[in-house]
Design an enzyme around this catalytic site. Structure first.
Site, short mmCIF file in Angstrom:
data_model
loop_
_atom_site.label_atom_id
_atom_site.label_comp_id
_atom_site.label_asym_id
_atom_site.label_seq_id
_atom_site.Cartn_x
_atom_site.Cartn_y
_atom_site.Cartn_z
N HIS A 1 6.05 2.95 1.09
CA HIS A 1 5.81 4.38 0.86
C HIS A 1 6.64 5.21 1.84
O HIS A 1 7.23 6.24 1.49
CB HIS A 1 4.33 4.72 1.10
CG HIS A 1 3.40 4.32 -0.02
ND1 HIS A 1 3.57 4.76 -1.30
CD2 HIS A 1 2.27 3.56 -0.03
CE1 HIS A 1 2.57 4.28 -2.07
NE2 HIS A 1 1.78 3.53 -1.31
N HIS B 1 3.39 -2.64 2.58
CA HIS B 1 3.01 -1.66 1.56
C HIS B 1 3.27 -0.25 2.06
O HIS B 1 3.97 0.55 1.42
CB HIS B 1 1.53 -1.85 1.20
CG HIS B 1 1.04 -0.96 0.11
ND1 HIS B 1 0.98 -1.36 -1.20
CD2 HIS B 1 0.62 0.34 0.12
CE1 HIS B 1 0.53 -0.36 -1.95
NE2 HIS B 1 0.31 0.69 -1.17
N GLU B 2 2.72 0.07 3.22
CA GLU B 2 2.85 1.44 3.74
C GLU B 2 4.29 1.73 4.17
O GLU B 2 4.76 2.86 4.03
CB GLU B 2 1.87 1.69 4.89
CG GLU B 2 0.38 1.52 4.52
CD GLU B 2 -0.09 2.30 3.29
OE1 GLU B 2 0.53 3.34 2.97
OE2 GLU B 2 -1.07 1.87 2.64
N GLU C 1 3.98 4.37 -5.77
CA GLU C 1 3.37 3.05 -5.68
C GLU C 1 4.39 1.94 -6.03
O GLU C 1 4.27 0.82 -5.57
CB GLU C 1 2.14 3.00 -6.60
CG GLU C 1 1.12 1.95 -6.29
CD GLU C 1 0.43 2.10 -4.92
OE1 GLU C 1 0.53 3.16 -4.28
OE2 GLU C 1 -0.20 1.11 -4.50
ZN ZN Z 1 -0.02 2.63 -2.00
#
Ligand code: ZN
Length: 491
Positions: A259, A255-256, A285
């Protein structure tokens, strides 16, 4: 504009100090750090709101023939300037003071499972948010003014059909899964502990494999995982570790990293320019959820990563197959807590918050009716009811700092990620096949070209249309979820 360059540098410094605060800072440094960050924030605000900036924007607006980058810059600066100048200074100060107080009472109320401790501060925060909507202005719905703070151009008129589409498809799907008698057996996950050192090694290996440049960023550990840092040459992301199960750490990593890849891919010819920034929370997101869910929770990814899991956790994987790993990272179950929810139920948690916020800001729901309204909606859409306020209306921090309008961007991220992946697949062929071979570059390159390199030149929904050929819609996500749940559970 030289003012924009300086504002950008202020933002970069704040980013680094904020990262340090979460990751490195010794506890005694907290009060002075708050002073430093508050000074930078005030300095940025003062520089943004001088009459000179207003005049420069008006002058630039009258020259109509700018390039798309110039037009993007002017649109964004105008928007920030208006948002910063429309609120009276006393209101901004009062809200900052009230926020500090309100976070404290929320924390206590949540710990003690007692909504009444937070009730008055929340009532005032709702009131201030209604006031804020009035200052910022809106056409149809006061809530629109707040939604626009987190994703430019977002409105109730745009969100209602998206949530409607999600609700119509997800509610029956989740019900069908909950009524199943035989679900995949995932008990193997809890047979052995998951050593932290091995989780760290796997986290690093996966982030490298999908394309994060560690010469221009770092991986660290923090209580609340996040991606920050200061610029595309210095992107900092974090994850956290739990020796009882590894998925929080590894999927948090993906997830990170998603980003972080977005930040590293920003257009370098637009350094220091607003149009070179990432494009709002929903698009951001979309990049994290693309790598975490669409890629990371696919069977293809589980097949590719399986030998790495075996290498780092030999005892845990005895007698386990890639298919079992895939089942374990995709368990669908209606639960009370948003941050622990799976891909299928997650958007219903958000839809409930969206419907409640809309009513609160429009004055159709008052604070004393809120806790029960919350529980009633959980019962209606997820079929479960919280026996405590802690696991009900008090679970999220967002309202304590007045972030009404933030939640929907999480769901937008899910919808955009599915729509982008579908568009990418038309251009580069089967992504499953590439992922199964560990080839992540074609997908990353596609995102670089169509999402990252475009900065925030266009408004988010137009950006999605440019990349995918269509305005944001729930269809790609709905189809993706139905297909996946069908394969996992045979429903
Ligand atoms: Zn996020």
């Amino acid at each position: 504009m030289v003012q924009m360059r300086e504002l950008d540098v202020i933002g970069q410094i704040s980013g680094l100090l904020g990262w340090d605060q979460e990751v490195m800072m010794p506890p005694k440094a907290a009060a002075m750090r708050a002073e430093q960050l508050a000074w930078l924030s005030k300095e940025g605000h003062t520089r943004m709101t001088t009459p000179e900036v207003g005049e420069l924007i008006s002058a630039a607006e009258s020259e109509v023939n700018g390039s798309e980058v110039e037009q993007g810059n002017i649109r964004i600066i105008r928007d920030s300037y208006d948002k910063a100048t429309k609120k009276p200074t006393e209101f901004v100060e009062e809200k900052a003071r009230h926020t500090s107080k309100s976070i404290v009472s929320w924390t206590e109320a949540r710990e003690k499972n007692d909504f009444s401790l937070f009730r008055d501060d929340l009532a005032k925060m709702i009131d201030m948010s209604r006031q804020l909507a009035g200052y910022l202005g809106y056409e149809d719905n006061p809530y629109d003014a707040l939604l626009d703070l987190y994703e430019s151009g977002l409105s109730v008129a745009k969100l209602d059909p998206l949530f409607q589409g999600l609700r119509d498809s997800s509610v029956p799907l989740i019900k069908a899964v909950s009524e199943l008698e035989n679900k995949p057996d995932c008990s193997w996950v809890h047979k052995h502990p998951w050593p932290k050192a091995s989780q760290e090694a796997l986290s690093q290996a996966i982030s490298e494999a999908i394309g994060f440049d560690f010469q221009a960023g770092r991986r660290d550990e923090s209580t609340h995982p996040f991606c920050g840092g200061s610029n595309p040459d210095d992107v900092r992301w974090t994850t956290r570790y739990d020796e009882k199960e590894p998925y929080g750490a590894i999927y948090g990593t993906m997830h990170e990293t998603g980003h972080a890849l977005y930040e590293q891919g920003r257009p370098r010819d637009l350094d220091f320019q607003p149009a070179g920034e990432a494009n709002g929370l929903g698009v951001h997101e979309s990049q994290s959820r693309l790598w975490e869910n669409q890629v990371g929770r696919s069977l293809a990814f589980c097949e590719w990563s399986f030998p790495m899991w075996q290498e780092h956790f030999p005892a845990n994987f005895e007698g386990v197959t890639p298919e079992m790993l895939w089942q374990a990272v995709n368990q669908v179950e209606a639960t009370l807590i948003r941050v622990e929810a799976d891909e299928a139920t997650y958007n219903l948690h958000i839809m409930i918050r969206y419907e409640i916020e809309k009513k609160l800001i429009n004055g159709e729901l008052e604070v004393d009716d809120l806790p029960d309204a919350w529980d009633d909606m959980y019962e209606e859409f997820l079929g479960i009811r919280s026996s405590t306020r802690t696991e009900g209306v008090l679970q999220d921090i967002h309202w304590s700092f007045g972030a009404f309008g933030y939640f929907p961007t999480y769901t937008l991220g899910n919808l955009y990620s599915a729509q982008l992946l579908q568009a990418a697949e038309k251009d580069i062929g089967s992504i499953d096949e590439q992922v199964r071979r560990g080839e992540f570059t074609p997908l990353l390159d596609w995102m670089r070209t169509h999402v990252h390199a475009r900065g925030s030149i266009l408004e988010p929904s137009d950006h999605i249309e440019e990349a995918t050929g269509e305005q944001p819609k729930p269809d790609a996500f709905v189809a993706y979820l139905a297909d996946k749940i069908g394969r996992l559970y045979g429903v």
